[in-house]
Design a protein around this motif. Structure first.
Motif, PDB file in Angstrom:
ATOM      1  N   GLU A  25       0.849  -1.198   0.000  1.00  0.00           N
ATOM      2  CA  GLU A  25       0.000   0.000   0.000  1.00  0.00           C
ATOM      3  C   GLU A  25       0.872   1.231   0.000  1.00  0.00           C
ATOM      4  O   GLU A  25       1.980   1.222   0.528  1.00  0.00           O
ATOM      5  N   SER A  55      -8.902  -7.184   2.259  1.00  0.00           N
ATOM      6  CA  SER A  55      -8.822  -6.204   3.351  1.00  0.00           C
ATOM      7  C   SER A  55     -10.237  -5.747   3.670  1.00  0.00           C
ATOM      8  O   SER A  55     -11.132  -5.842   2.811  1.00  0.00           O
ATOM      9  N   VAL A  56     -10.424  -5.202   4.867  1.00  0.00           N
ATOM     10  CA  VAL A  56     -11.706  -4.528   5.126  1.00  0.00           C
ATOM     11  C   VAL A  56     -11.941  -3.453   4.064  1.00  0.00           C
ATOM     12  O   VAL A  56     -13.075  -3.071   3.790  1.00  0.00           O
ATOM     13  N   HIS A  57     -10.846  -3.001   3.439  1.00  0.00           N
ATOM     14  CA  HIS A  57     -10.968  -1.950   2.430  1.00  0.00           C
ATOM     15  C   HIS A  57     -11.360  -2.474   1.059  1.00  0.00           C
ATOM     16  O   HIS A  57     -11.273  -1.755   0.074  1.00  0.00           O
ATOM     17  N   PHE A  98     -10.938   4.062   2.738  1.00  0.00           N
ATOM     18  CA  PHE A  98      -9.653   4.273   3.428  1.00  0.00           C
ATOM     19  C   PHE A  98      -9.060   5.524   2.801  1.00  0.00           C
ATOM     20  O   PHE A  98      -8.292   5.455   1.831  1.00  0.00           O
ATOM     21  N   TYR A 151      -4.922   1.465  -3.114  1.00  0.00           N
ATOM     22  CA  TYR A 151      -5.109   0.239  -2.320  1.00  0.00           C
ATOM     23  C   TYR A 151      -6.575  -0.188  -2.348  1.00  0.00           C
ATOM     24  O   TYR A 151      -6.906  -1.351  -2.580  1.00  0.00           O
ATOM     25  N   PRO A 198      -8.770  -8.788   6.417  1.00  0.00           N
ATOM     26  CA  PRO A 198      -8.259  -8.362   7.724  1.00  0.00           C
ATOM     27  C   PRO A 198      -8.467  -6.866   7.932  1.00  0.00           C
ATOM     28  O   PRO A 198      -8.442  -6.085   6.978  1.00  0.00           O
ATOM     29  N   GLY A 199      -8.645  -6.498   9.172  1.00  0.00           N
ATOM     30  CA  GLY A 199      -8.661  -5.082   9.541  1.00  0.00           C
ATOM     31  C   GLY A 199      -7.247  -4.664   9.910  1.00  0.00           C
ATOM     32  O   GLY A 199      -6.307  -4.914   9.162  1.00  0.00           O
ATOM     33  N   ALA A 200      -7.115  -4.056  11.084  1.00  0.00           N
ATOM     34  CA  ALA A 200      -5.799  -3.564  11.491  1.00  0.00           C
ATOM     35  C   ALA A 200      -5.048  -4.688  12.202  1.00  0.00           C
ATOM     36  O   ALA A 200      -5.359  -5.042  13.335  1.00  0.00           O
ATOM     37  N   ILE A 238       3.285  -4.021   7.060  1.00  0.00           N
ATOM     38  CA  ILE A 238       2.610  -3.126   6.105  1.00  0.00           C
ATOM     39  C   ILE A 238       2.152  -1.839   6.795  1.00  0.00           C
ATOM     40  O   ILE A 238       2.041  -0.793   6.169  1.00  0.00           O
ATOM     41  N   ASN A 239       1.882  -1.918   8.108  1.00  0.00           N
ATOM     42  CA  ASN A 239       1.493  -0.664   8.764  1.00  0.00           C
ATOM     43  C   ASN A 239       2.482  -0.233   9.854  1.00  0.00           C
ATOM     44  O   ASN A 239       2.110   0.334  10.868  1.00  0.00           O
ATOM     45  N   LEU A 268       2.274   3.379  10.966  1.00  0.00           N
ATOM     46  CA  LEU A 268       1.120   3.641  11.838  1.00  0.00           C
ATOM     47  C   LEU A 268       1.415   3.191  13.272  1.00  0.00           C
ATOM     48  O   LEU A 268       1.091   3.879  14.239  1.00  0.00           O
ATOM     49  N   LEU A 305      -7.144   4.967  15.793  1.00  0.00           N
ATOM     50  CA  LEU A 305      -7.597   3.727  15.160  1.00  0.00           C
ATOM     51  C   LEU A 305      -8.184   2.783  16.210  1.00  0.00           C
ATOM     52  O   LEU A 305      -9.268   2.208  16.020  1.00  0.00           O
ATOM     53  N   LEU A 351     -14.188  -3.632  13.593  1.00  0.00           N
ATOM     54  CA  LEU A 351     -13.946  -2.325  12.960  1.00  0.00           C
ATOM     55  C   LEU A 351     -15.000  -1.943  11.918  1.00  0.00           C
ATOM     56  O   LEU A 351     -15.540  -0.837  11.919  1.00  0.00           O
TER      57      LEU A 351
HETATM   58  C1  BGC Z   1      -4.258  -1.881   5.831  1.00  0.00           C
HETATM   59  C2  BGC Z   1      -3.739  -1.230   7.101  1.00  0.00           C
HETATM   60  C3  BGC Z   1      -4.883  -0.574   7.845  1.00  0.00           C
HETATM   61  C4  BGC Z   1      -6.006  -1.556   8.054  1.00  0.00           C
HETATM   62  C5  BGC Z   1      -7.210  -0.946   8.760  1.00  0.00           C
HETATM   63  C6  BGC Z   1      -5.392  -2.804   6.156  1.00  0.00           C
HETATM   64  O1  BGC Z   1      -5.880  -3.361   4.988  1.00  0.00           O
HETATM   65  O2  BGC Z   1      -3.214  -2.604   5.217  1.00  0.00           O
HETATM   66  O3  BGC Z   1      -2.762  -0.276   6.768  1.00  0.00           O
HETATM   67  O4  BGC Z   1      -4.430  -0.105   9.101  1.00  0.00           O
HETATM   68  O5  BGC Z   1      -6.411  -2.082   6.816  1.00  0.00           O
HETATM   69  O6  BGC Z   1      -7.592   0.256   8.190  1.00  0.00           O
END
Ligand code: BGC
Length: 257
Positions: free
Chosen positions: A96, A145-147, A152, A158, A188-190, A195-196, A199, A209, A250
């Motif tokens: 990302e 991802s949740v995204h 996001f 991403y 997955p969420g956080a 990768i983060n 953060l 968060l 989340l």
């Molecule tokens: C991302 C993270 C983010 C998380 C929750 C994941 O898909 O890679 O960077 O913190 O989603 O937003």
């Protein structure tokens, strides 16, 4: 549950760290042989290999960039040649890059879409072609991802890649069902992984968060790996086209104030 995957061979893309590494080790501990794929972290890949061996299973380590078609084909080819089959594919490799939408460069767009979407697309194609020829069933697990569902801000590339992955899974569930191949996403969420990393070091951002996560903590990659092992196993035989969210609540969180 040891042995749930014995005799199976799994490719896990991008498993030199994070969620991919945990999945590779977990599938191995349940009996699968693993193709360990990495792009830029050979030390991480050998760490994954050692953990797989310590879990009593075997693995081959291959350097492959999933955004290159020949590399995806080679991963599948080597699995069949060196390990005798390829029953499970985990499309985990992902990156990302944060930027305001109006500042996103073509280079960053290509980098993210090429790994997260094109990589998963063509690695899946190579995996399916080989199974189809061999008339064998298979399992595909995409680490989304949740995204794939939730906005996001500042990560439009991403989100575009993960939203596309969601539709790819739905589409392929229909096309691959008659071949006995299932495909599902894990969202997955956080999760605390590299990768983060930035953060995790930014306390105010991290606290903000955590306030959005009903369970009040980040997830860990072993918790994601246990869902992957389930989806790879016989117990998930009738599941296809689904997304399994693992995010501490989340995505469904809403509270006033
Ligand atoms: C991302 C993270 C983010 C998380 C929750 C994941 O898909 O890679 O960077 O913190 O989603 O937003």
């Amino acid at each position: 549950m040891p042995g749930r995957l014995s005799g199976k061979v799994a490719i896990v893309s991008g498993c030199s760290s994070g969620i991919g590494q945990s999945i590779a080790v977990r599938l191995a501990s349940e009996g699968a042989s693993i193709v360990v794929d990495y792009r830029s972290n050979p030390d991480g890949a050998s760490d994954t290999l050692h953990q797989i061996e310590a879990a009593g299973s075997k693995a081959i380590v291959l350097k492959a960039d999933v955004s290159r078609l020949e590399d995806t084909q080679n991963l599948v080819e080597q699995a069949w040649q060196q390990l005798g089959s390829c029953d499970i594919l985990v499309n985990n490799a992902g990156i990302e890059k944060g930027a305001d939408f109006w500042d996103v460069t073509e280079q960053d767009f290509d980098a993210v879409l090429n790994v997260n979407l094109k990589g998963a697309f063509f690695l899946t194609q190579a995996f399916v072609r080989r199974l189809r020829e061999a008339k064998r069933p298979g399992r595909i697990i995409n680490i989304s991802s949740v995204h794939e569902e939730m906005a996001f801000p500042h990560f439009s590339t991403y989100c575009a890649s993960k939203g596309a992955m969601r539709m790819l899974t739905r589409n392929l569930a229909v096309e691959l069902g008659p071949l006995g191949i299932t495909i599902n996403n894990i969202a997955p969420g956080a999760i605390a992984t590299p990768i983060n990393a930035s953060l995790l070091e930014d306390k105010p951002k991290l606290d903000a968060l955590l306030r959005n996560i009903p369970l009040g903590r980040l997830g860990n990659s072993n918790e994601v790996a246990s869902v992957a092992a389930f989806l790879a196993s016989e117990e998930a035989a009738y599941i296809t086209g689904s997304t399994y969210v693992i995010d501490g609540g989340l995505m469904v969180n809403y509270h006033e104030q």
